[in-house]
Design a protein around this motif. Structure first.
Motif, PDB file in Angstrom:
ATOM      1  N   THR A 134       5.504  -3.499  -7.166  1.00 50.91           N
ATOM      2  CA  THR A 134       4.488  -2.445  -7.146  1.00 50.91           C
ATOM      3  C   THR A 134       4.931  -1.261  -7.994  1.00 50.91           C
ATOM      4  N   ALA A 179      -2.876   0.239   5.778  1.00 53.72           N
ATOM      5  CA  ALA A 179      -1.436   0.183   6.011  1.00 53.72           C
ATOM      6  C   ALA A 179      -1.046   1.065   7.191  1.00 53.72           C
ATOM      7  N   LEU A 219      -6.685   1.090   1.159  1.00 55.25           N
ATOM      8  CA  LEU A 219      -5.379   0.451   1.284  1.00 55.25           C
ATOM      9  C   LEU A 219      -4.433   1.302   2.117  1.00 55.25           C
ATOM     10  N   ASP A 220      -4.422   2.602   1.838  1.00 55.18           N
ATOM     11  CA  ASP A 220      -3.535   3.498   2.578  1.00 55.18           C
ATOM     12  C   ASP A 220      -3.902   3.527   4.061  1.00 55.18           C
ATOM     13  N   PHE A 239      -8.073   2.938  -3.119  1.00 52.21           N
ATOM     14  CA  PHE A 239      -6.750   3.471  -2.814  1.00 52.21           C
ATOM     15  C   PHE A 239      -6.716   4.010  -1.386  1.00 52.21           C
ATOM     16  N   CYS A 245      -7.493   2.767  11.228  1.00 53.81           N
ATOM     17  CA  CYS A 245      -7.896   2.745   9.821  1.00 53.81           C
ATOM     18  C   CYS A 245      -9.201   3.502   9.626  1.00 53.81           C
ATOM     19  N   ALA A 269       0.819  -1.207   0.000  1.00 59.58           N
ATOM     20  CA  ALA A 269       0.000   0.000   0.000  1.00 59.58           C
ATOM     21  C   ALA A 269       0.854   1.259   0.000  1.00 59.58           C
ATOM     22  N   SER A 300       1.528   4.136  -3.045  1.00 65.69           N
ATOM     23  CA  SER A 300       1.418   5.579  -2.876  1.00 65.69           C
ATOM     24  C   SER A 300       2.689   6.281  -3.344  1.00 65.69           C
TER      25      SER A 300
END
Length: 253
Positions: free
Chosen positions: A76, A100, A96-97, A93, A188, A19, A23
């Motif tokens: 990646t 992580a 995922l960020d 997106f 999260c 992740a 980015s």
């Protein structure tokens, strides 16, 4: 204190590296970097936080002892560079960020506790683990890191919530797999809510007072000194306009 089984911990690490590397690779492609630079930025984003954690703990960095970690970031980076970069505003997106960020804040704190750190230093190292890769990637790319911008959605605060939650659970003797995962989910979720509702920390009092009482900033009229508000920005941001005669030909004084 080993909360997660080795295979589960490894999967969590690879997910976080993927992740953050995603980015970083998107940042590099957006800035039109070459292939090598894109790989460097992706590796920095994916591995920087864990590398910092291991150096502080004085243990062998897993980024250098397990080939799977740098390989995940490399794959990646190549996928983003030669493929179509994902939409950084998409829900996938952002999810995922946020995942992580939550996972690294929790696992970083747990590893610090395992090596004998106190609750507060362990939480601080957990936060550094979560945000360190993004900061390193931004610095390498000559960009202001997200957690240092006043107009960015909450980034360090969710990491602090996850790391602080783990330290609190450890102090009360209730830290186990279930509660640790709850802390990661909470971090999260806070990050996702911040990106959705644009939650941000308040701007400094000086800038808010200046924006309220002047139109150009620091008492300078908007037509003097070249300082003008950015049109349509909706924020108290100023743009410095350099007079053309500054670049006139002739010897420098």
């Amino acid at each position: 204190m080993h909360l997660f089984a080795a295979p589960a911990q490894y999967c969590f690490d690879l997910l976080g590296i993927f992740a953050f590397a995603l980015s970083g690779a998107c940042l590099a492609v957006r800035k039109d970097f070459g292939l090598f630079a894109t790989v460097v930025v992706a590796e920095a984003a994916g591995l920087g936080g864990g590398l910092l954690r291991d150096l502080v703990l004085d243990v062998s960095p897993v980024a250098f002892t397990d080939p799977g970690y740098p390989t995940a970031a490399l794959v990646t980076a190549l996928a983003v560079y030669f493929g179509r970069p994902p939409d950084e505003e998409s829900w996938a997106f952002r999810l995922l960020d946020a995942m992580a960020l939550g996972l690294f804040s929790v696992t970083g704190t747990i590893k610090a506790l395992q090596h004998g750190m106190g609750s507060v230093p362990a939480a601080a190292l957990g936060v550094a683990t979560a945000v360190g890769g993004g900061v390193l990637a931004s610095v390498v790319s000559r960009e202001l890191p997200t957690l240092m911008r006043w107009n960015a959605d909450l980034y360090a605060v969710p990491a602090m919530a996850g790391a602080g939650g783990v330290s609190l659970l450890h102090g009360t003797g209730t830290l186990d797999v279930r509660t640790a995962m709850s802390a990661a989910v909470a971090a999260c979720g806070l990050r996702l809510l911040a990106t959705h509702f644009r939650w941000r920390l308040p701007r400094s009092s000086m800038w808010r007072t200046t924006a309220r009482h002047t139109s150009g900033g620091f008492g300078v009229p908007p037509t003097a000194g070249g300082h003008r508000p950015v049109p349509g920005s909706g924020e108290d941001t100023l743009r410095l306009t350099v007079p053309r005669d500054v670049f006139a030909e002739g010897p420098w004084p």
